[in-house]
Structure formats: structure tokens, C-alpha cells
Design an enzyme around this catalytic site. Structure first.
Site, PDB file in Angstrom:
ATOM      1  N   ARG A 172      12.172  -5.738   5.263  1.00 22.94           N
ATOM      2  CA  ARG A 172      13.164  -5.632   3.864  1.00 22.94           C
ATOM      3  C   ARG A 172      14.569  -5.869   4.146  1.00 22.94           C
ATOM      4  O   ARG A 172      15.488  -5.461   3.152  1.00 22.94           O
ATOM      5  CB  ARG A 172      12.705  -4.173   3.149  1.00 22.94           C
ATOM      6  CG  ARG A 172      11.435  -3.793   2.797  1.00 22.94           C
ATOM      7  CD  ARG A 172      11.504  -3.379   1.597  1.00 22.94           C
ATOM      8  NE  ARG A 172      12.235  -2.367   0.829  1.00 22.94           N
ATOM      9  CZ  ARG A 172      12.683  -2.000  -0.245  1.00 22.94           C
ATOM     10  NH1 ARG A 172      11.940  -2.983  -1.267  1.00 22.94           N
ATOM     11  NH2 ARG A 172      13.312  -1.136  -0.486  1.00 22.94           N
TER      12      ARG A 172
ATOM     13  N   CYS B 134       0.893  -1.054   0.100  1.00 20.78           N
ATOM     14  CA  CYS B 134      -0.033   0.015  -0.052  1.00 20.78           C
ATOM     15  C   CYS B 134       0.699   1.173  -0.093  1.00 20.78           C
ATOM     16  O   CYS B 134       2.294   1.180   0.150  1.00 20.78           O
ATOM     17  CB  CYS B 134      -1.012  -0.064   1.271  1.00 20.78           C
ATOM     18  SG  CYS B 134      -0.163   0.241   2.788  1.00 20.78           S
TER      19      CYS B 134
ATOM     20  N   HIS C 145       5.775   6.387  -2.337  1.00 17.53           N
ATOM     21  CA  HIS C 145       7.296   6.909  -2.958  1.00 17.53           C
ATOM     22  C   HIS C 145       7.204   8.417  -3.203  1.00 17.53           C
ATOM     23  O   HIS C 145       7.996   9.121  -2.902  1.00 17.53           O
ATOM     24  CB  HIS C 145       7.787   6.098  -3.987  1.00 17.53           C
ATOM     25  CG  HIS C 145       7.828   4.666  -3.927  1.00 17.53           C
ATOM     26  ND1 HIS C 145       7.603   3.523  -4.908  1.00 17.53           N
ATOM     27  CD2 HIS C 145       8.050   4.037  -2.864  1.00 17.53           C
ATOM     28  CE1 HIS C 145       7.857   2.625  -4.527  1.00 17.53           C
ATOM     29  NE2 HIS C 145       7.796   2.376  -3.195  1.00 17.53           N
TER      30      HIS C 145
ATOM     31  N   ALA D 193       3.055   1.676   2.918  1.00 10.77           N
ATOM     32  CA  ALA D 193       4.429   0.792   2.759  1.00 10.77           C
ATOM     33  C   ALA D 193       5.314   1.154   1.933  1.00 10.77           C
ATOM     34  O   ALA D 193       6.468   1.315   2.528  1.00 10.77           O
ATOM     35  CB  ALA D 193       3.888  -0.450   2.442  1.00 10.77           C
TER      36      ALA D 193
HETATM   37  S1  SF4 Z   1      -1.455  -1.741   5.941  1.00 10.60           S
HETATM   38 FE1  SF4 Z   1      -2.294   0.098   7.108  1.00 10.60          FE
HETATM   39  S2  SF4 Z   1      -2.051   1.757   5.783  1.00 10.60           S
HETATM   40 FE2  SF4 Z   1      -1.752   0.183   4.582  1.00 10.60          FE
HETATM   41  S3  SF4 Z   1      -3.667  -0.505   3.456  1.00 10.60           S
HETATM   42 FE3  SF4 Z   1      -3.711  -1.529   5.612  1.00 10.60          FE
HETATM   43  S4  SF4 Z   1      -4.524  -0.477   6.956  1.00 10.60           S
HETATM   44 FE4  SF4 Z   1      -3.874   0.969   5.177  1.00 10.60          FE
END
Ligand code: SF4
Length: 546
Positions: free
Chosen positions: A95, A61, A200, A64
Site C-alpha cells: 500500500r 480478505c 477493519h 488484509a
Molecule cells: S490471504 Fe491468507 S488469510 Fe487471506 S483469505 Fe487467503 S489464506 Fe485466508
């Protein structure tokens, strides 16, 4: 099972077979993301579009991409996740970003600061989601400061934070004023973009706005560079740092492998930006050129030949005879050492097939290493790339601006009235370009792949399985989500996000490690002995309606 396969026939039949399984609308959409490559033709691939719900994707996402990828490897900033603990926990240390251990030297400016091994989060609960979490965020920032006294704290918004409307920027601003250290926030909620790519971009914007340019006291040196898009997986940045030091090239900052917040602040004092992972970092390279006058070039330090090419490019840029000679001597020495190992590995790897479905750079850069091993990359694709990463930057003006792209702020950057300094005049640039030197250029992955190689964007699990069955590669490179499914099919999977437990793979030393690992991975007979569970058990077959 991994067998030699030199079949580079047109995979259109395979594409048809893959698409047949999908509902009509899904098939129509996925068809545009699969290309039978022809480097002599202009081909358009669909990418950076939302993953179709129900498809098992490799993607991460936006949060991330921002917290995990770009800011994650920086050791002396406290990266605080504002959200439920799961977001922070699963973006923590996955990572294998390495960093130098705390120094015992009392003069070390870092004072031994290293927060990479900590996971900081506001751990939002039901009541915070209902009544708001700004107070909790402020308290968390204060607590983190009291405990560690860091020089900077960055705050990352997750999905729930965007939904409840907490203003992380305002909280960061207040904390900055109260604490007298740099505190800044990122609106990088997971849903904001198509993939981690949006994160990014948001990270690049935030670093330029809040960090770069705050400290003019950069290191001294005749050849000062920044390395962008290198994240020190498995120690890659250490190898490159040593190489630059030996060559007398001063590395001001790396975004962001083995990095510090101070090095980011001083990045504007470098004279050249070198871009490794184009997708994750091209934004900051562009913006620093406009704001500070630093040109950028695309480099690749993955592969011995690629490293030699990149070093020669640095020498050409600085136009310094002493540096050029030093680089040539270094390359001759290193290529000599590398040759012994690669020749031995080639006896096993030559003619074998590889597939790479990784991030926004590695699916391209690792093809250089496979070429050196005389292996063919029969199929490759990116998780979060845009069209320019596949087709080259000349397509930038043709890329359609859609709602998702508009979701990410485009910073309006102008020349810094005090700190702008043109590193190369128009005449210097033209002279270098007339010799074939390329500034601000990336030709993309497809130009480097053979005719009939199969290129797939945002590959799904179903497509992965069909590709493995069809091509029977000797090695499949991807991440943890695919690892065990592919291995159950009798094909070794090498993780190229984390390198499993291997690496470093950058530079000449890294190339030697990769050759040795591939010789072992491709050469082992163990995969022929595997019987996947579904071969001995009944399989349930179903159909999906439109
Ligand atoms: S990990 Fe957290 S920020 Fe990423 S999509 Fe899931 S809920 Fe949303």
C-alpha cells in the site's frame, strides 16, 4: 479510447446489458448492487454481502483489512502473521504506507524503531497445520523480541489458523506476561467476513481493548486532535502533520498513517476525533466517544476545497477566535497557490469523465478533486463499504444484521470510570448544531453524486469492462487488479490504493500534485495509439449454465 463524454443519460440500458450475461440467480443478486443515482430519492443499495463465487472481485480478505490496512502503517509494533508465508508476503508493503525514517536524535523516544520494511510470519508448514502451530507462534514471538526488543507485538490469524483452532490470544497473553511488553492477537482469519471490512472492525476492537488508554502522558496543546482513517499512502499524513503543526493544532495520533504504538496509547487524551475513511475506522470513533467522551466529526482532506472545509470545521468545533483567524489566513494563502495550478490543469481536464472503484472512502473523497478539475465522476462504487457509506448514517437502524455481521464481535463499551471526560456538554453541542455543525455524521457517497451517475458495489471485472466501453472515461481509478485490463482498453488507470508512484495527494500540496498528475494522464495522446490484443486475435465466446 478516452474521449470527452458529457452523457449523463439514464444508464439502465447498460445495467440490463450487463445483467443479461449472468445466470438468472446471479443477475438477480447483482441487480441490487447497481443503482442509477438520484440524490433526491431514497435509494437502497445492496452492499457488504458475500461476493458470488466465480466473479472476479476487487476485494481483499479480513486478514488484509486488519493487518494490511489498519495495523500495517504503524512503525514500532512488530506485526506477526500467524499462517503460511503467502498471506504475510502479499500483505507486505503493497500500500505504499510511508513513515518517518529512524531518527539519529538520541532523545527520540522511538529509538529509531521502524519495522515496516520487515515481513514477520510463522511460515506454517504441513506438520504445523496437522499438529498445531501454537508452539511455533510462541517461538516466533520470542525470536522477534530477542532480535528487535520492540515495545509491542501483534499477532494476526490467517485462515488455516482459524481452521486448526490455534488460540493466538492465549499465546499472546503468555508472551505478554513473560516479556513484559504489550502482546496482543487478532482473530482476523481471511474467511471471517465478507471482505477486508470485517478486518477493519476487528482491528478497531483490538486497538481499543489492548492499546488505547494505556498512557495518559499525551502531548500538551490547546487544540488536541486524532486523525482517524488516514493511512499515509504516498506521504499524505506528512502533508497533514505539517499543516496541523503550522496551525497550532496538536495531532495526538493518526490511525494509522505514520503512527506509533505510543501515540495510540495516548489517543484518549485528544479532544476531537476526525474521521477520514468512515468505513475502516468509524467503530473506534464511536467507541472512544462512549468510553472517553471525545466527539467525532467526518472530515475530508482530499481536495483543496475539502481541506479548507475540514479546517473550518475544526475551528468551529474549538470555538477559538485566534485559531479561526489563523485557519482563514492559511486557507487564503493556500487556495491562492492552488488556483494557479488548477486553472492550468482545467484547460485539459474540464468536461472529462472519471470513474472511481476503490476501497471504503476514496471512491467518494477523490470526487472532490475531480470536481475541482471540472471533471465529472460518472460512475463510482466501493470495494468493501456498507450501506451507510453509500446512503448516509441515517440508514444504520435499518441495516439488516445477518450471519456475517454477527460473526464480528460488537464490543460492549461503557464509560471509563477514571478517564471519561465530556469534551462538549449537551448545551455546547446543541448550540453548535443550531449553527449547522454536524457531529457523528456522514451523508454517504450517493448524496454527493449527480443524478444518473451509476453506482456499483463490489464491481466485477465484467462490469468494469462494460462500463469502460459504455462511458469511455478519461480516467479510471481503481487498483492493481484492474490496472492493466483497463489500460489495454485504451483508458488510463490511476491506482488510488497505492497512488502508483505518485502522491502525496492530501491537503493543499497534495491537491496540487493530483491536478498536475491528472493534467498529464488525461492530456496524453498515447492511449489513442493502443490496439488491444483481442482486436487482432480470435476471441473465444462461451456461455455459462445456471
Ligand atoms: S490471504 Fe491468507 S488469510 Fe487471506 S483469505 Fe487467503 S489464506 Fe485466508
Amino acid at each position: 479510447m478516452p474521449t470527452e463524454n458529457t452523457n449523463f443519460n439514464d444508464p439502465e440500458e447498460l445495467k440490463e446489458e450487463i445483467l443479461k450475461k449472468y445466470p438468472r440467480k446471479v443477475a438477480k443478486k447483482r441487480a441490487k448492487s447497481m443503482i442509477t443515482n438520484d440524490p433526491d430519492q431514497i435509494q437502497e443499495i445492496q452492499s457488504n454481502v458475500r461476493t458470488i463465487p466465480g466473479i472476479i472481485t476487487q476485494r481483499g480478505c479480513t486478514y488484509a483489512g486488519c493487518k494490511g490496512v489498519v495495523l500495517g502503517p504503524t512503525r514500532d509494533v512488530i506485526n506477526l502473521t500467524h499462517g503460511p508465508i503467502g498471506c504475510g508476503f502479499y500483505s507486505w508493503l503493497t500500500r505504499r504506507n510511508q513513515t518517518r525514517p529512524p531518527s539519529e536524535d538520541p532523545n527520540d523516544k522511538l529509538n529509531g524503531e521502524n519495522y515496516i520494511s520487515y515481513c514477520f510470519s510463522t511460515d506454517m508448514q504441513d506438520e504445523n497445520i496437522v499438529f498445531g502451530g501454537e508452539k511455533k507462534l510462541k517461538a516466533a514471538i520470542m525470536e522477534a523480541y530477542d532480535l528487535f526488543k520492540p515495545k509491542a507485538i501483534s499477532v494476526f490469524s490467517t485462515c488455516p489458523i482459524g481452521l486448526i483452532g490455534d488460540d493466538v490470544h492465549q499465546v499472546a497473553k503468555e508472551a505478554k506476561k513473560e516479556l513484559g511488553i504489550n502482546v496482543f492477537g487478532f482473530s482476523c482469519e481471511g474467511y471471517r467476513g465478507v471482505s477486508q471490512s470485517a478486518g477493519h472492525h476487528i482491528a478497531n476492537n483490538g486497538l481499543l481493548t489492548h492499546v488505547v488508554g494505556r498512557n495518559d502522558d499525551g502531548p500538551e496543546g490547546k487544540f488536541k486532535v486524532n486523525l482517524l482513517g488516514e493511512y499515509n499512502i504516498g506521504g499524505d499524513a506528512f502533508v497533514l502533520e505539517e499543516m496541523f503543526e503550522e496551525l497550532g493544532i496538536t495531532l495526538v495520533s493518526t490511525f494509522s498513517g505514520n503512527s506509533t504504538i505510543t501515540s495510540f496509547e495516548q489517543a484518549h487524551t485528544a479532544d476531537l476525533n476526525m474521521v477520514m475513511c468512515h468505513r475502516s475506522i468509524n467503530y473506534i470513533a464511536e467507541m472512544m466517544e462512549t468510553k472517553y467522551g471525545i466527539p467525532w466529526i467526518k472530515v475530508n482532506f482530499i481536495g483543496a476545497e475539502a481541506t479548507a472545509k475540514a479546517l473550518r470545521k475544526i475551528g468551529e468545533y474549538f470555538e477559538d477566535k485566534e485559531l479561526i483567524d489563523k485557519i482563514e489566513q492559511y486557507i487564503t494563502k493556500k487556495l491562492g497557490e492552488v488556483k494557479v495550478v488548477v486553472d492550468k490543469a482545467k484547460a485539459v481536464t474540464s468536461g472529462k469523465l472519471a470513474m472511481l472503484f476503490v476501497g471504503g472512502s476514496r471512491a467518494h473523497s477523490y470526487q472532490e478533486l475531480f470536481k475541482e478539475l471540472e471533471m465529472e465522476t460518472i460512475s463510482a462504487g466501493y470495494e468493501f463499504a456498507h450501506r451507510d457509506d453509500y446512503e448516509g448514517r441515517e440508514v444504520l437502524p435499518n441495516i439488516k444484521i445477518d450471519a456475517d455481521s454477527r460473526n464480528i464481535e460488537e464490543l460492549h463499551v461503557t464509560q471509563d470510570t477514571e478517564k471519561f471526560e465530556l469534551r462538549k456538554s449537551d448545551d455546547d453541542r446543541a448550540r453548535l448544531e443550531s449553527k449547522g455543525f454536524k457531529f457523528s455524521n456522514y451523508d454517504g457517497m450517493m448524496a454527493d453524486m449527480k443524478k444518473n451517475a451509476f453506482v456499483v458495489d463490489d464491481i466485477t471485472h465484467w462490469e468494469t469492462e462494460k462500463l469502460v466501453e459504455f462511458f469511455k472515461p478519461a480516467v479510471f481509478c481503481a487498483g492493481i487488479k484492474e490496472k492493466y485490463a483497463v489500460q489495454k482498453m485504451g483508458v488510463p488507470l490511476k491506482q488510488l490504493h497505492s497512488y502508483d508512484y505518485g502522491g502525496p495527494y492530501a491537503g493543499f500540496e497534495g491537491a496540487v500534485n493530483f491536478y498536475t498528475d491528472m493534467e498529464r494522464i488525461v492530456g496524453t495522446k498515447i492511449w489513442d495509439l493502443i490496439t488491444p490484443p483481442w482486436k487482432g486475435e480470435p476471441e473465444i465466446v462461451g456461455t455459462v449454465g445456471v
